[in-house]
Design an enzyme around this catalytic site. Structure first.
Site, PDB file in Angstrom:
ATOM      1  N   GLU A 116       0.831  -1.201   0.000  1.00 20.96           N
ATOM      2  CA  GLU A 116       0.000   0.000   0.000  1.00 20.96           C
ATOM      3  C   GLU A 116       0.862   1.246   0.000  1.00 20.96           C
ATOM      4  O   GLU A 116       1.963   1.244   0.529  1.00 20.96           O
ATOM      5  CB  GLU A 116      -0.852   0.023   1.281  1.00 20.96           C
ATOM      6  CG  GLU A 116      -1.808  -1.118   1.373  1.00 20.96           C
ATOM      7  CD  GLU A 116      -2.589  -1.109   2.679  1.00 20.96           C
ATOM      8  OE1 GLU A 116      -2.519  -0.110   3.422  1.00 20.96           O
ATOM      9  OE2 GLU A 116      -3.250  -2.116   2.945  1.00 20.96           O
ATOM     10  N   CYS A 141       6.000  -7.349   6.529  1.00 22.07           N
ATOM     11  CA  CYS A 141       6.991  -6.760   7.434  1.00 22.07           C
ATOM     12  C   CYS A 141       7.543  -7.850   8.349  1.00 22.07           C
ATOM     13  O   CYS A 141       6.789  -8.684   8.825  1.00 22.07           O
ATOM     14  CB  CYS A 141       6.343  -5.646   8.249  1.00 22.07           C
ATOM     15  SG  CYS A 141       7.539  -4.815   9.332  1.00 22.07           S
ATOM     16  N   CYS A 145       4.769  -6.128  14.689  1.00 19.20           N
ATOM     17  CA  CYS A 145       4.154  -5.364  15.789  1.00 19.20           C
ATOM     18  C   CYS A 145       2.721  -5.857  16.001  1.00 19.20           C
ATOM     19  O   CYS A 145       1.970  -6.050  15.041  1.00 19.20           O
ATOM     20  CB  CYS A 145       4.147  -3.870  15.471  1.00 19.20           C
ATOM     21  SG  CYS A 145       5.803  -3.204  15.264  1.00 19.20           S
ATOM     22  N   CYS A 148      -0.352  -3.995  14.365  1.00 19.77           N
ATOM     23  CA  CYS A 148      -0.242  -3.528  12.980  1.00 19.77           C
ATOM     24  C   CYS A 148      -0.649  -4.611  11.977  1.00 19.77           C
ATOM     25  O   CYS A 148      -0.201  -5.758  12.076  1.00 19.77           O
ATOM     26  CB  CYS A 148       1.200  -3.089  12.720  1.00 19.77           C
ATOM     27  SG  CYS A 148       1.524  -2.722  10.991  1.00 19.77           S
ATOM     28  N   SER A 248      10.114   4.914  15.827  1.00 22.22           N
ATOM     29  CA  SER A 248       8.795   4.452  16.282  1.00 22.22           C
ATOM     30  C   SER A 248       8.961   3.811  17.654  1.00 22.22           C
ATOM     31  O   SER A 248       9.245   2.630  17.762  1.00 22.22           O
ATOM     32  CB  SER A 248       8.236   3.420  15.295  1.00 22.22           C
ATOM     33  OG  SER A 248       8.072   4.015  14.037  1.00 22.22           O
ATOM     34  N   HIS A 250       6.676   3.961  20.485  1.00 20.32           N
ATOM     35  CA  HIS A 250       5.376   3.355  20.792  1.00 20.32           C
ATOM     36  C   HIS A 250       5.224   2.849  22.226  1.00 20.32           C
ATOM     37  O   HIS A 250       4.169   2.297  22.571  1.00 20.32           O
ATOM     38  CB  HIS A 250       5.041   2.199  19.833  1.00 20.32           C
ATOM     39  CG  HIS A 250       5.054   2.578  18.382  1.00 20.32           C
ATOM     40  ND1 HIS A 250       4.738   3.835  17.940  1.00 20.32           N
ATOM     41  CD2 HIS A 250       5.353   1.857  17.265  1.00 20.32           C
ATOM     42  CE1 HIS A 250       4.847   3.881  16.610  1.00 20.32           C
ATOM     43  NE2 HIS A 250       5.227   2.703  16.184  1.00 20.32           N
ATOM     44  N   CYS A 367      -1.382   1.594   7.947  1.00 14.53           N
ATOM     45  CA  CYS A 367      -0.684   0.730   7.003  1.00 14.53           C
ATOM     46  C   CYS A 367      -1.084  -0.732   7.118  1.00 14.53           C
ATOM     47  O   CYS A 367      -1.254  -1.264   8.199  1.00 14.53           O
ATOM     48  CB  CYS A 367       0.824   0.929   7.121  1.00 14.53           C
ATOM     49  SG  CYS A 367       1.715  -0.160   8.189  1.00 14.53           S
TER      50      CYS A 367
HETATM   51 FE1  SF4 Z   1       6.288  -3.381  10.535  1.00 12.60          FE
HETATM   52 FE2  SF4 Z   1       5.902  -0.802  11.101  1.00 12.60          FE
HETATM   53 FE3  SF4 Z   1       3.843  -2.497  11.112  1.00 12.60          FE
HETATM   54 FE4  SF4 Z   1       5.693  -2.677  13.032  1.00 12.60          FE
HETATM   55  S1  SF4 Z   1       4.305  -0.936  12.676  1.00 12.60           S
HETATM   56  S2  SF4 Z   1       4.790  -4.406  11.852  1.00 12.60           S
HETATM   57  S3  SF4 Z   1       7.529  -2.125  11.885  1.00 12.60           S
HETATM   58  S4  SF4 Z   1       5.067  -1.937   9.324  1.00 12.60           S
END
Ligand code: SF4
Length: 377
Positions: A116, A141, A145, A148, A248, A250, A367
């Site tokens: 995307e 990825c 995470c 995500c 990042s 978090h 994302c």
């Molecule tokens: Fe990957 Fe970023 Fe999603 Fe974490 S937040 S799984 S690093 S795309």
């Protein structure tokens, strides 16, 4: 298999001139081709009318222009636009391709070829119109995470330099866009685990349009990483352009971070602070901390106090991002009053903090959501 032909979006003036010379074309052809692609926005060699017909044919046969197909295009009510691109062959998924010795969380599938990218319109603090391209650096990825959608299913492959630049070029050609002013590597993937392709893509994006580039100021290109200390130091050493680095984070401490980010098990916030301070000494540029606020998980007052300590150590700006819920994931959007109280605590501690506006919520702009939804359909 990686596509065999070179990609136009990774060509420098030197490589494209050499490519033309090998075919016996006049020297100025490279400049003409760049002019078509970057100034006129034409990526079809057959339409390049100042080339000879035989040259157009050869260019189309031996050079990759657009290497993916748009399988979905969504437009949100706030003007945010998202593309789901399916690349014409898969990437390469193996442990080496993460550029680290860290394991790929969620496995390596090689099942998806979709990524995307998003165009987000906004007004800058100075009132200028800003069009930000948010691009992916990998298919899936490796970090995994927990909150995500991009990490679901692990890593399917790395995107090449050309495919990363292609995303920005495509976004610039969507309705009501015209020119991309900013780029953020905040789409799918961990950019620093695809180091070479990402840094070369930055160079192409920042090059002037007549030099095979998109003409975007390097200061307006942000590489966002989940935190790979060695790669941050390498970036400080090897990246000659003044890009912005975002971390990042978090989470305000290692315990919460490890619960949320599997790769945080291999590093500590202290390690990241050390790498970021080397970045600052080498480049003189401040880091931005990205902090996704998850309701009831990392949005409480004590978390703000801890985060303030980290931010002050780094002299970093903080961006607070309210979580966009993903179907099937056990996280919720934080309450507005908690976000405000969190911001106030950071401000009291003299941290420069912004709450990032949620954009494109009606098209699930976080994302990986669109790809995830399509895969479920
Ligand atoms: Fe990957 Fe970023 Fe999603 Fe974490 S937040 S799984 S690093 S795309």
């Amino acid at each position: 298999m990686i596509h065999p032909s070179p990609h136009i979006f990774e060509q420098t003036p030197e490589t494209l001139s050499a490519w033309c010379a090998e075919r016996g074309w006049p020297k100025f052809r490279a400049k003409q081709v760049f002019d078509w692609v970057y100034a006129k926005g034409v990526a079809d060699p057959h339409a390049m009318s100042n080339l000879k017909p035989a040259e157009r044919e050869q260019l189309a046969a031996e050079m990759n222009f657009l290497s993916g197909d748009t399988v979905a295009h969504q437009m949100a009510t706030d003007g945010t636009q998202k593309l789901l691109i399916e690349w014409r062959d898969s990437g390469v998924a193996n442990r080496e391709s993460t550029g680290t010795s860290l394991p790929i969380v969620g496995g390596k599938g090689d099942t998806s070829r979709q990524t995307e990218c998003v165009m987000i319109p906004a007004e800058s603090e100075e009132g200028a119109e800003r069009k930000t391209a948010c691009v992916s650096s990998q298919v899936g990825c490796p970090v995994g995470c927990r909150f995500c959608a991009s990490g679901i299913g692990g890593l399917d492959g790395n995107l090449s330099t050309g495919r990363i630049v292609e995303q920005v070029w495509r976004l610039a050609r969507l309705p009501n866009v015209g020119r991309i002013s900013n780029v953020v590597f905040m789409g799918m993937g961990e950019p620093l685990s695809n180091f070479k392709a990402v840094t070369d893509a930055v160079r192409r994006m920042a090059a002037p349009t007549d030099q095979g580039g998109l003409g975007i100021s390097a200061r307006k290109i942000t590489i966002s990483t989940v935190g790979l200390p060695q790669a941050i130091e390498r970036l400080a050493e090897e990246m000659e352009l003044p890009v912005t680095l975002a971390l990042s984070l978090h989470a305000p401490n290692d315990d919460i971070r490890r619960d949320l980010i599997p790769w945080a098990n291999y590093t500590t916030i202290q390690d990241l602070l050390a790498a970021c301070s080397k970045w600052f000494s080498k480049t003189g540029r401040e880091i931005t901390l990205e902090y996704i606020m998850l309701g009831g998980i990392n949005d409480q007052k004590q978390h703000a106090e801890e985060l303030a300590q980290v931010a002050r150590t780094l002299r970093a700006n903080v961006n607070l991002i309210r979580y966009n819920e993903v179907a099937g994931m056990p996280f919720s959007r934080p309450r507005t009053e908690d976000v405000r109280a969190f911001q106030e605590i950071l401000r009291e501690q003299r941290v420069n903090v912004h709450i990032r506006a949620s954009r494109g919520r009606d098209i699930a702009a976080a994302c990986g959501q669109l790809r995830h939804e399509k895969a479920q359909a």
